[in-house]
Design a protein around this motif. Structure first.
Motif, mmCIF file in Angstrom:
data_model
loop_
_atom_site.group_PDB
_atom_site.id
_atom_site.type_symbol
_atom_site.label_atom_id
_atom_site.label_comp_id
_atom_site.label_asym_id
_atom_site.label_seq_id
_atom_site.Cartn_x
_atom_site.Cartn_y
_atom_site.Cartn_z
ATOM 1 N N MET A 1 11.663 -75.208 -13.860
ATOM 2 C CA MET A 1 12.257 -73.883 -14.047
ATOM 3 C C MET A 1 13.280 -73.624 -12.946
ATOM 4 N N ASN A 2 14.515 -73.437 -13.341
ATOM 5 C CA ASN A 2 15.577 -73.155 -12.388
ATOM 6 C C ASN A 2 15.686 -71.648 -12.164
ATOM 7 N N LEU A 3 15.636 -71.256 -10.906
ATOM 8 C CA LEU A 3 15.722 -69.841 -10.548
ATOM 9 C C LEU A 3 17.038 -69.551 -9.851
ATOM 10 N N ASP A 4 17.568 -68.379 -10.105
ATOM 11 C CA ASP A 4 18.798 -67.935 -9.458
ATOM 12 C C ASP A 4 18.413 -67.230 -8.150
ATOM 13 N N TRP A 5 18.366 -68.008 -7.077
ATOM 14 C CA TRP A 5 17.898 -67.465 -5.799
ATOM 15 C C TRP A 5 18.863 -66.425 -5.229
ATOM 16 N N SER A 6 20.145 -66.594 -5.484
ATOM 17 C CA SER A 6 21.113 -65.615 -4.981
ATOM 18 C C SER A 6 20.906 -64.252 -5.650
ATOM 19 N N ILE A 9 17.845 -62.662 -4.019
ATOM 20 C CA ILE A 9 18.159 -62.134 -2.685
ATOM 21 C C ILE A 9 18.934 -60.832 -2.792
ATOM 22 N N ASP A 10 19.848 -60.773 -3.765
ATOM 23 C CA ASP A 10 20.652 -59.556 -3.948
ATOM 24 C C ASP A 10 19.793 -58.353 -4.355
ATOM 25 N N GLN A 11 18.677 -58.610 -5.054
ATOM 26 C CA GLN A 11 17.847 -57.513 -5.560
ATOM 27 C C GLN A 11 16.740 -57.099 -4.584
ATOM 28 N N ILE A 12 16.655 -57.752 -3.449
ATOM 29 C CA ILE A 12 15.603 -57.411 -2.475
ATOM 30 C C ILE A 12 15.640 -55.933 -2.071
ATOM 31 N N PRO A 13 16.812 -55.339 -1.785
ATOM 32 C CA PRO A 13 16.807 -53.902 -1.419
ATOM 33 C C PRO A 13 16.200 -53.010 -2.489
ATOM 34 N N LYS A 176 11.792 -53.942 -15.219
ATOM 35 C CA LYS A 176 12.252 -53.761 -16.609
ATOM 36 C C LYS A 176 13.744 -53.439 -16.650
ATOM 37 N N ASP A 177 14.202 -52.582 -15.743
ATOM 38 C CA ASP A 177 15.625 -52.222 -15.722
ATOM 39 C C ASP A 177 16.501 -53.424 -15.392
ATOM 40 N N LEU A 178 16.068 -54.207 -14.408
ATOM 41 C CA LEU A 178 16.860 -55.368 -14.003
ATOM 42 C C LEU A 178 16.915 -56.427 -15.107
ATOM 43 N N ILE A 179 15.795 -56.606 -15.798
ATOM 44 C CA ILE A 179 15.788 -57.563 -16.917
ATOM 45 C C ILE A 179 16.743 -57.088 -18.008
ATOM 46 N N GLY A 180 16.751 -55.776 -18.278
ATOM 47 C CA GLY A 180 17.645 -55.234 -19.291
ATOM 48 C C GLY A 180 19.111 -55.363 -18.927
ATOM 49 N N MET A 181 19.414 -55.293 -17.622
ATOM 50 C CA MET A 181 20.817 -55.356 -17.189
ATOM 51 C C MET A 181 21.326 -56.776 -17.017
ATOM 52 N N PHE A 182 20.483 -57.657 -16.448
ATOM 53 C CA PHE A 182 20.986 -58.987 -16.071
ATOM 54 C C PHE A 182 20.333 -60.132 -16.843
ATOM 55 N N ASN A 186 12.782 -64.481 -15.596
ATOM 56 C CA ASN A 186 11.889 -65.235 -14.715
ATOM 57 C C ASN A 186 12.006 -64.769 -13.264
ATOM 58 N N GLU A 187 13.241 -64.581 -12.816
ATOM 59 C CA GLU A 187 13.462 -64.162 -11.435
ATOM 60 C C GLU A 187 12.881 -62.767 -11.183
ATOM 61 N N SER A 188 13.109 -61.865 -12.123
ATOM 62 C CA SER A 188 12.646 -60.485 -11.954
ATOM 63 C C SER A 188 11.121 -60.407 -11.975
ATOM 64 N N LEU A 189 10.512 -61.160 -12.902
ATOM 65 C CA LEU A 189 9.050 -61.142 -12.984
ATOM 66 C C LEU A 189 8.419 -61.788 -11.756
ATOM 67 N N LEU A 190 9.055 -62.823 -11.227
ATOM 68 C CA LEU A 190 8.541 -63.450 -10.016
ATOM 69 C C LEU A 190 8.571 -62.469 -8.852
ATOM 70 N N MET A 191 9.636 -61.718 -8.733
ATOM 71 C CA MET A 191 9.730 -60.729 -7.659
ATOM 72 C C MET A 191 8.718 -59.597 -7.860
ATOM 73 N N LEU A 192 8.436 -59.280 -9.123
ATOM 74 C CA LEU A 192 7.409 -58.272 -9.407
ATOM 75 C C LEU A 192 6.047 -58.759 -8.934
ATOM 76 N N VAL A 193 5.734 -60.008 -9.242
ATOM 77 C CA VAL A 193 4.459 -60.591 -8.808
ATOM 78 C C VAL A 193 4.368 -60.606 -7.283
ATOM 79 N N ILE A 194 5.451 -61.008 -6.635
ATOM 80 C CA ILE A 194 5.469 -61.050 -5.165
ATOM 81 C C ILE A 194 5.277 -59.649 -4.592
#
Length: 221
Positions: A1-6, A9-13, A176-182, A186-194
């Motif tokens: 699974m390839n993740l967009d790490w950039s 990082i941009d969504q951390i705030p 949910k908002d980030l998934i709808g926009m971008f 996978n990246e958004s759900l991973l950050m949710l779990v974290i």
């Protein structure tokens, strides 16, 4: 699974802001539910039948209606009656209303676990009902209820994910908002779990430590 790490990082705030809000709402909800639980468990121990019936009715209502329905009533239903409450306050009230019933049952079980001989002895030496509750019942009830209270705290923290139903930008709604926009699912759900791990893992470890301390009566050592 390839993740967009950039992207992550941009969504951390955004996730940091959502994390702080989730902790804030959970803190006040758990604190108020514990206070409700203490009051209601004492009422259940009392001999006032009317109050005991009111508490029992509250417990049945709270535990047999979904939190989402309770939130919808507070946020969408009350304004129809001329009562408007901010979304965050609705979330806290809803969580406290739900959690209070669970805390009540946990503390009630703790009170019932206190040996009858101790209660009779306390009465025999002249302790009033308030002194009996303060010095005999509650300390032992809280101590023996630590595992149940801890489980309830974790349960209520998880229930904060329901707040997305009333447009609060906590962790789940932000995801949910980030998934709808971008469309970075996978990246958004991973950050949710974290995000939830950051909250729940330390809390779980702390409660496990506290339970061991209580079990071995090692407070202060």
């Amino acid at each position: 699974m390839n993740l967009d790490w950039s992207y992550m990082i941009d969504q951390i705030p955004l996730y940091k802001k959502a994390l702080i809000l989730t902790i804030k709402l959970a803190f006040w909800g758990i604190l108020l539910s514990t206070i409700i639980g203490l009051i209601c468990s004492i009422i259940q121990y009392s001999k006032v039948k009317v109050l005991r019936n009111i508490v029992q009715g509250y417990i049945e209502l709270s535990r047999n209606t979904p939190l989402l329905i309770q939130l919808f009533f507070l946020y969408y239903g009350l304004p129809k009656m001329g009562i408007t409450i901010e979304a965050e306050l609705c979330a806290i009230i809803g969580l406290a209303f739900l959690g209070g019933s669970y805390m009540t049952e946990a503390l009630r079980a703790g009170i019932e676990a206190v040996p009858v001989t101790q209660i009779e002895t306390a009465k025999a030496i002249g302790l009033s009902n308030s002194q009996l509750i303060r010095y005999i019942l509650l300390p032992q009830a809280v101590t023996s209820s630590v595992p149940a209270l801890g489980a309830n705290c974790i349960f209520l923290l998880k229930e904060t994910s329901i707040f997305s139903g009333i447009a609060i930008l906590e962790l789940t709604n932000t995801t949910k908002d980030l998934i709808g926009m971008f469309y970075k699912t996978n990246e958004s759900l991973l950050m949710l779990v974290i995000g939830y791990l950051i909250i729940l893992l330390p809390m779980s470890l702390l409660l496990s430590w506290l339970e061991r301390r209580v079990r071995h009566a090692e407070f202060g050592y």
